[in-house]
Design an enzyme around this catalytic site. Structure first.
Site, mmCIF file in Angstrom:
data_model
loop_
_atom_site.group_PDB
_atom_site.id
_atom_site.type_symbol
_atom_site.label_atom_id
_atom_site.label_comp_id
_atom_site.label_asym_id
_atom_site.label_seq_id
_atom_site.Cartn_x
_atom_site.Cartn_y
_atom_site.Cartn_z
ATOM 1 N N PHE A 135 0.858 -1.190 0.000
ATOM 2 C CA PHE A 135 0.000 0.000 0.000
ATOM 3 C C PHE A 135 0.889 1.233 0.000
ATOM 4 C CE2 PHE A 135 -2.304 3.516 1.865
ATOM 5 C CZ PHE A 135 -3.454 3.521 1.093
ATOM 6 N N ASP A 220 9.282 2.302 1.549
ATOM 7 C CA ASP A 220 8.169 3.092 2.073
ATOM 8 C C ASP A 220 8.079 2.821 3.576
ATOM 9 O OD1 ASP A 220 5.685 3.954 2.991
ATOM 10 O OD2 ASP A 220 4.613 3.402 1.158
ATOM 11 N N LYS A 249 3.172 9.233 8.732
ATOM 12 C CA LYS A 249 2.368 8.866 9.906
ATOM 13 C C LYS A 249 2.925 9.325 11.259
ATOM 14 C CE LYS A 249 -0.672 5.375 8.052
ATOM 15 N NZ LYS A 249 -0.370 4.860 6.712
#
Ligand SMILES: *Cc1c(COP(=O)(O)O)cnc(C)c1O
Length: 389
Positions: A135, A220, A249
């Site tokens: 993702f 990532d 995040k």
């Protein structure tokens, strides 16, 4: 109209929400509008890494907000350059580009990889290989990079130049590369894809192969970064150095930020006006991020995250109804015995535990400073919920 009714009437229905309107929080606990208390082991999907309303964090951002809340990227900003310096001092990377989200950080990584290749090899060497079940975000390009068919719908045409390889299969990845390949993009632990931890040997082989072919390795770290796995960044578990990582995040401790970091070799690839963003590197957000790094980027804190992860895993494995647990630090996926994870998550929330899912797993991303007692309480609520349902 109350909050839920207004939301339903005026906000596009892109999310199925739990039936809770959260109003405030302190530490690992949140309170809804009726005053009901919840233990939060989701931390806003791994964002509130120091929990709710951490005193030092609040002080850092409010002090900065009262000095100067925003300047354009045409001017210099101390909290922003301080944060870049810190990130580079703590990692093998030498330059940072700030943005506002994980998807944007990945967009920057993709542009950087393609420009590196364009500058060196000319047109046409622009393909990026990402992994199945990955993702990487919700923009049209990061959806292309996302290796899950469910995301490749409706919004055609998607950005070209992405190929998806099965994870942990080096030969398959090698077969997909050719003289058009400029980068490989992977998460060391696939979060949204179901807390899948990549094999160390696989990642090391990919690194070596990429080096041989001058293919850039992009990791990532949007979910895995900022101490989540017991290292500042998850690639540190793999004895490799990526060419590029992306972070978001947890970095802002609750405020929106993205960062794309690269090694020395790529430091000058992005020249003036090749990339930009109005809000990226905002001084208030960077003041918060500087505080977050001061708290989490030390051996003592990181080792605690590892210990808490092991403690939580052990407890969960002893819980009736739990089939298996996979974790790296405090990134935790829980496989249930013949029960639907989403149903159980909804019931946990009713029982005062904020928990999320990934694929068919329950998922915990608790605040990194959660206490052992709070971890016990989380497992108790889960156990009770599993018994009741
Ligand atoms: C959440 C996530 C993203 C997207 O981040 P946004 O801030 O939602 O754009 C990208 N990659 C990974 C691994 C993520 O977990």
């Amino acid at each position: 109209m109350n909050t839920k009714e207004k939301d339903s009437k005026y906000i596009m229905h892109t999310y199925g929400r739990y039936n809770v309107a959260l109003k405030e929080g302190k530490g690992s606990y949140a309170y809804d509008e009726e005053g009901k208390k919840y233990l939060d082991v989701s931390s806003g999907i791994g964002v509130n890494c120091l929990g709710y309303s951490d005193e030092g964090f609040v002080k850092a951002i409010t002090q900065q907000a009262s000095k100067i809340q925003h300047i354009s990227n045409y001017f210099y900003s101390k909290p922003t350059s301080d944060l870049a310096e810190k990130l580079c001092a703590l990692t093998p990377f030498s330059k940072v580009c700030f943005s506002n989200s994980g998807a944007e950080a990945n967009e920057c990584a993709i542009k950087l990889a393609r420009k590196y290749s364009f500058d060196k090899y000319g047109k046409g060497r622009n393909e990026i290989i990402s992994l199945n079940n990955s993702f990487h975000g919700r923009t049209i390009t990061t959806l292309s990079a996302t290796g899950q068919e469910v995301f490749h719908n409706y919004f055609f045409p998607f950005t070209e130049g992405f190929k998806i390889a099965p994870a942990n299969n080096f030969d398959a990845l090698k077969d997909l590369t050719d003289d058009k390949t400029c980068a490989v993009l992977m998460e060391c632990v696939q979060g949204e894809g179901g807390v899948n931890i990549l094999d160390k040997e696989y990642v090391k082989k990919v690194r070596t192969f990429c080096d041989e072919k001058d293919i850039l390795l992009i990791v990532d770290e949007v979910q895995t970064g900022i101490a989540r796995t017991g290292k500042l960044y998850a690639f540190e578990h793999y004895d490799i150095v990526p060419d590029i990582i992306t972070s978001a995040k947890g970095l802002g401790g609750g405020l929106p930020i993205g960062a794309c970091l690269c090694t020395q070799k790529l430091g000058e690839v992005m020249s003036p006006s090749t990339h930009g963003t109005t809000f990226g590197g905002n001084p208030v957000v960077c003041a918060g991020a500087n505080y977050v790094l001061e708290k989490v980027a030390n051996k003592e804190f990181l080792d605690e995250v590892t210990k808490k992860g092991e403690y939580l895993k052990e407890k969960l494995l002893k819980t009736e109804g739990v089939k298996s647990v996979r974790n790296l630090g405090l990134m935790v996926g829980i496989e249930l015995k013949d029960k639907d994870a989403h149903d159980i998550a909804v019931k946990c929330v009713e029982n005062g535990l904020l928990i999320i899912t990934a694929k068919n797993l329950l998922r915990m991303l608790p605040p990194l400073n959660i206490s052992y007692n709070e971890l016990d309480e989380a497992v108790n609520i889960l156990e009770k919920t599993l018994k009741e349902n």
